[in-house]
Design a protein around this motif. Structure first.
Motif, PDB file in Angstrom:
ATOM      1  N   GLN A  19       1.079  -1.270   0.346  1.00 40.00           N
ATOM      2  CA  GLN A  19      -0.231   0.399  -0.146  1.00 40.00           C
ATOM      3  C   GLN A  19       0.467   1.499  -0.194  1.00 40.00           C
ATOM      4  OE1 GLN A  19      -3.060  -0.232   2.718  1.00 40.00           O
ATOM      5  NE2 GLN A  19      -4.227  -0.406   1.704  1.00 40.00           N
ATOM      6  N   ALA A  20       0.209   2.802  -1.018  1.00 42.63           N
ATOM      7  CA  ALA A  20       1.182   3.456  -0.725  1.00 42.63           C
ATOM      8  C   ALA A  20       0.667   4.119   0.715  1.00 42.63           C
ATOM      9  CB  ALA A  20       0.918   3.900  -2.077  1.00 42.63           C
ATOM     10  N   GLN A  21       2.156   4.822   0.617  1.00 47.42           N
ATOM     11  CA  GLN A  21       2.372   5.961   1.866  1.00 47.42           C
ATOM     12  C   GLN A  21       2.564   7.165   1.227  1.00 47.42           C
ATOM     13  OE1 GLN A  21       3.089   3.690   4.241  1.00 47.42           O
ATOM     14  NE2 GLN A  21       3.132   1.766   3.019  1.00 47.42           N
ATOM     15  N   SER A  22       1.853   7.911   2.330  1.00 53.79           N
ATOM     16  CA  SER A  22       1.867   9.444   1.941  1.00 53.79           C
ATOM     17  C   SER A  22       2.499  10.059   3.246  1.00 53.79           C
ATOM     18  CB  SER A  22       0.786   9.926   1.621  1.00 53.79           C
ATOM     19  OG  SER A  22      -0.345  10.058   3.026  1.00 53.79           O
ATOM     20  N   ILE A  23       2.587  11.399   2.405  1.00 61.63           N
ATOM     21  CA  ILE A  23       3.570  12.463   3.441  1.00 61.63           C
ATOM     22  C   ILE A  23       2.356  13.845   3.543  1.00 61.63           C
ATOM     23  CG2 ILE A  23       5.389  13.877   3.952  1.00 61.63           C
ATOM     24  CD1 ILE A  23       7.056  11.858   2.326  1.00 61.63           C
ATOM     25  N   ARG A  24       1.613  14.479   4.462  1.00 56.15           N
ATOM     26  CA  ARG A  24       1.271  15.270   4.389  1.00 56.15           C
ATOM     27  C   ARG A  24       1.820  17.529   5.466  1.00 56.15           C
ATOM     28  NH1 ARG A  24      -4.053  13.852   7.407  1.00 56.15           N
ATOM     29  NH2 ARG A  24      -3.393  14.034   9.577  1.00 56.15           N
ATOM     30  N   GLY A  25       1.527  17.974   5.251  1.00 59.16           N
ATOM     31  CA  GLY A  25       1.949  18.881   5.885  1.00 59.16           C
ATOM     32  C   GLY A  25       2.110  20.513   5.817  1.00 59.16           C
ATOM     33  N   GLN A  26       2.374  21.542   6.340  1.00 54.64           N
ATOM     34  CA  GLN A  26       2.229  23.236   6.410  1.00 54.64           C
ATOM     35  C   GLN A  26       2.633  23.203   6.322  1.00 54.64           C
ATOM     36  OE1 GLN A  26      -0.793  24.856   8.903  1.00 54.64           O
ATOM     37  NE2 GLN A  26      -1.252  26.371   7.229  1.00 54.64           N
ATOM     38  N   VAL A  27       3.182  24.370   5.210  1.00 50.95           N
ATOM     39  CA  VAL A  27       4.976  25.376   5.296  1.00 50.95           C
ATOM     40  C   VAL A  27       4.485  26.910   5.454  1.00 50.95           C
ATOM     41  CG1 VAL A  27       6.208  26.934   3.523  1.00 50.95           C
ATOM     42  CG2 VAL A  27       4.975  24.089   3.193  1.00 50.95           C
ATOM     43  N   GLN A  28       4.889  27.258   6.809  1.00 48.93           N
ATOM     44  CA  GLN A  28       4.551  28.631   7.047  1.00 48.93           C
ATOM     45  C   GLN A  28       5.603  29.055   7.264  1.00 48.93           C
ATOM     46  OE1 GLN A  28       2.326  28.181  10.956  1.00 48.93           O
ATOM     47  NE2 GLN A  28       0.785  27.920   9.964  1.00 48.93           N
ATOM     48  N   GLU A  29       5.861  30.762   7.035  1.00 47.13           N
ATOM     49  CA  GLU A  29       6.594  32.014   6.682  1.00 47.13           C
ATOM     50  C   GLU A  29       7.089  31.933   8.701  1.00 47.13           C
ATOM     51  OE1 GLU A  29       8.704  35.195   7.202  1.00 47.13           O
ATOM     52  OE2 GLU A  29       7.329  34.935   8.473  1.00 47.13           O
ATOM     53  N   LYS A  30       8.169  31.706   8.987  1.00 46.30           N
ATOM     54  CA  LYS A  30       8.809  31.822  10.345  1.00 46.30           C
ATOM     55  C   LYS A  30       8.503  33.069  10.920  1.00 46.30           C
ATOM     56  CE  LYS A  30      12.731  30.697  12.912  1.00 46.30           C
ATOM     57  NZ  LYS A  30      14.149  30.195  13.222  1.00 46.30           N
ATOM     58  N   LYS A  31       8.504  34.196  10.473  1.00 46.52           N
ATOM     59  CA  LYS A  31       8.409  35.241  11.025  1.00 46.52           C
ATOM     60  C   LYS A  31       6.204  36.090  11.264  1.00 46.52           C
ATOM     61  CE  LYS A  31      11.906  37.739  10.430  1.00 46.52           C
ATOM     62  NZ  LYS A  31      13.466  39.215  10.031  1.00 46.52           N
ATOM     63  N   GLU A  32       5.509  35.511  10.372  1.00 47.36           N
ATOM     64  CA  GLU A  32       4.734  36.476  10.268  1.00 47.36           C
ATOM     65  C   GLU A  32       3.525  35.235  10.757  1.00 47.36           C
ATOM     66  OE1 GLU A  32       4.037  39.073  10.331  1.00 47.36           O
ATOM     67  OE2 GLU A  32       6.506  40.217   9.989  1.00 47.36           O
ATOM     68  N   LEU A  95       0.782   7.221   7.400  1.00 47.07           N
ATOM     69  CA  LEU A  95       0.368   8.339   6.929  1.00 47.07           C
ATOM     70  C   LEU A  95       2.457   9.374   7.548  1.00 47.07           C
ATOM     71  CD1 LEU A  95      -0.597  11.318   5.885  1.00 47.07           C
ATOM     72  CD2 LEU A  95      -2.233  10.947   7.800  1.00 47.07           C
ATOM     73  N   VAL A  96       2.569   9.763   6.935  1.00 41.69           N
ATOM     74  CA  VAL A  96       4.039  10.585   7.627  1.00 41.69           C
ATOM     75  C   VAL A  96       3.396  12.266   7.737  1.00 41.69           C
ATOM     76  CG1 VAL A  96       6.292  11.254   7.981  1.00 41.69           C
ATOM     77  CG2 VAL A  96       4.938   9.167   7.080  1.00 41.69           C
ATOM     78  N   ASP A  97       3.015  13.096   8.988  1.00 40.39           N
ATOM     79  CA  ASP A  97       3.041  14.444   9.687  1.00 40.39           C
ATOM     80  C   ASP A  97       3.787  14.600  10.055  1.00 40.39           C
ATOM     81  OD1 ASP A  97       0.945  15.871   9.590  1.00 40.39           O
ATOM     82  OD2 ASP A  97      -0.338  15.980  10.642  1.00 40.39           O
ATOM     83  N   LEU A  98       4.322  15.691   8.867  1.00 43.21           N
ATOM     84  CA  LEU A  98       5.086  16.466   8.882  1.00 43.21           C
ATOM     85  C   LEU A  98       5.354  17.461   9.731  1.00 43.21           C
ATOM     86  CD1 LEU A  98       7.824  16.143   5.543  1.00 43.21           C
ATOM     87  CD2 LEU A  98       8.007  15.136   7.991  1.00 43.21           C
ATOM     88  N   GLY A  99       3.947  18.571  10.308  1.00 48.04           N
ATOM     89  CA  GLY A  99       3.434  19.588  10.947  1.00 48.04           C
ATOM     90  C   GLY A  99       3.457  20.264   9.670  1.00 48.04           C
ATOM     91  N   ILE A 100       3.626  21.722  10.856  1.00 46.11           N
ATOM     92  CA  ILE A 100       4.314  22.646  10.506  1.00 46.11           C
ATOM     93  C   ILE A 100       5.769  23.345   9.838  1.00 46.11           C
ATOM     94  CG2 ILE A 100       3.990  25.459  11.414  1.00 46.11           C
ATOM     95  CD1 ILE A 100       1.474  25.237  11.924  1.00 46.11           C
ATOM     96  N   ILE A 101       6.554  23.344   8.995  1.00 47.63           N
ATOM     97  CA  ILE A 101       7.360  23.885   8.956  1.00 47.63           C
ATOM     98  C   ILE A 101       7.412  25.258   8.515  1.00 47.63           C
ATOM     99  CG2 ILE A 101       9.267  23.065   6.896  1.00 47.63           C
ATOM    100  CD1 ILE A 101       7.332  20.815   6.558  1.00 47.63           C
ATOM    101  N   LEU A 102       8.894  25.288   8.640  1.00 45.83           N
ATOM    102  CA  LEU A 102       9.110  27.291   9.002  1.00 45.83           C
ATOM    103  C   LEU A 102       9.843  27.782   8.100  1.00 45.83           C
ATOM    104  CD1 LEU A 102       8.342  27.698  12.578  1.00 45.83           C
ATOM    105  CD2 LEU A 102       7.006  28.520  11.445  1.00 45.83           C
ATOM    106  N   LEU A 103       9.048  28.336   7.048  1.00 46.25           N
ATOM    107  CA  LEU A 103      10.869  28.741   6.289  1.00 46.25           C
ATOM    108  C   LEU A 103      11.462  30.313   6.412  1.00 46.25           C
ATOM    109  CD1 LEU A 103       9.322  27.482   2.687  1.00 46.25           C
ATOM    110  CD2 LEU A 103      10.943  26.557   4.016  1.00 46.25           C
TER     111      LEU A 103
END
Length: 181
Positions: A19-32, A95-103
């Motif tokens: 079965q296929a796996q998946s990755i999810r998350g959200q990309v956000q700006e670090k300061k704002e 499912l791998v949930d990476l959570g919030i990734i700050l750029l």
């Protein structure tokens, strides 16, 4: 019957293992803290950086990449003007949930900036052509006639200045009459 049961068990086991796996998350700006729409998210093979799969984040910066096999990968997030984030990941679950990734915004310091340009030779205003005298090179001791003869479409015919074959009626210098023909 015994073989059918074993075969069914092995078939179900192989189906769940593939079965296929998946990755999810959200990309956000670090300061704002706002989400990045259009951030590039990529799954790579760590050995040679071959792209396995990729996607682009939605309006809120959320992403999901599916159809991945279990294994070790390198996950990257890219957005112009921001640092690239690389995260080594191991996919074992569905499912791998990476959570919030700050750029974080990147800064590039330039040593020197040189702005160069040419002065405009002239401009057209109504039926009047204006020339910029500073745009024409002449000798220090040159006369006004030498300057005027360097201007495009200006010529001297039988002692009369002409522009595109027509006699010049009046010449203005800084908006004031200079001489008439």
């Amino acid at each position: 019957m015994k073989y059918a049961l074993i075969f069914s068990f092995l078939f179900i086991l192989s189906f769940t293992a593939v079965q296929a796996q998946s990755i999810r998350g959200q990309v956000q700006e670090k300061k704002e803290g706002f989400g990045f729409p259009g951030a590039t998210v990529i799954v790579l093979v760590p050995k040679d950086s071959t792209v396995v799969s990729g996607s682009v984040s939605d309006q809120d910066g959320r992403f999901e990449i599916g159809q991945l096999n279990a294994g070790d990968y390198l996950f990257e997030v890219r957005y112009i003007g921001y640092q690239t984030i690389s995260i080594p990941i191991t996919i074992e679950n569905r499912l791998v949930d990476l959570g919030i990734i700050l750029l974080e915004e990147t800064q590039t310091n330039l040593d020197e900036v040189v702005i160069s340009g040419r002065r405009s030779l002239g401009s057209q205003k109504g039926d009047t052509t204006q020339f910029n005298a500073d745009a024409f090179r002449t000798m220090k001791d040159a006369s006004a006639q030498n300057l005027v003869e360097k201007m495009p479409s200006i010529s001297m015919v039988d002692g009369v200045l002409q522009a595109q074959g027509e006699n010049i009626v009046q010449i203005l210098v800084d908006g004031k009459p200079f001489f008439w023909n």
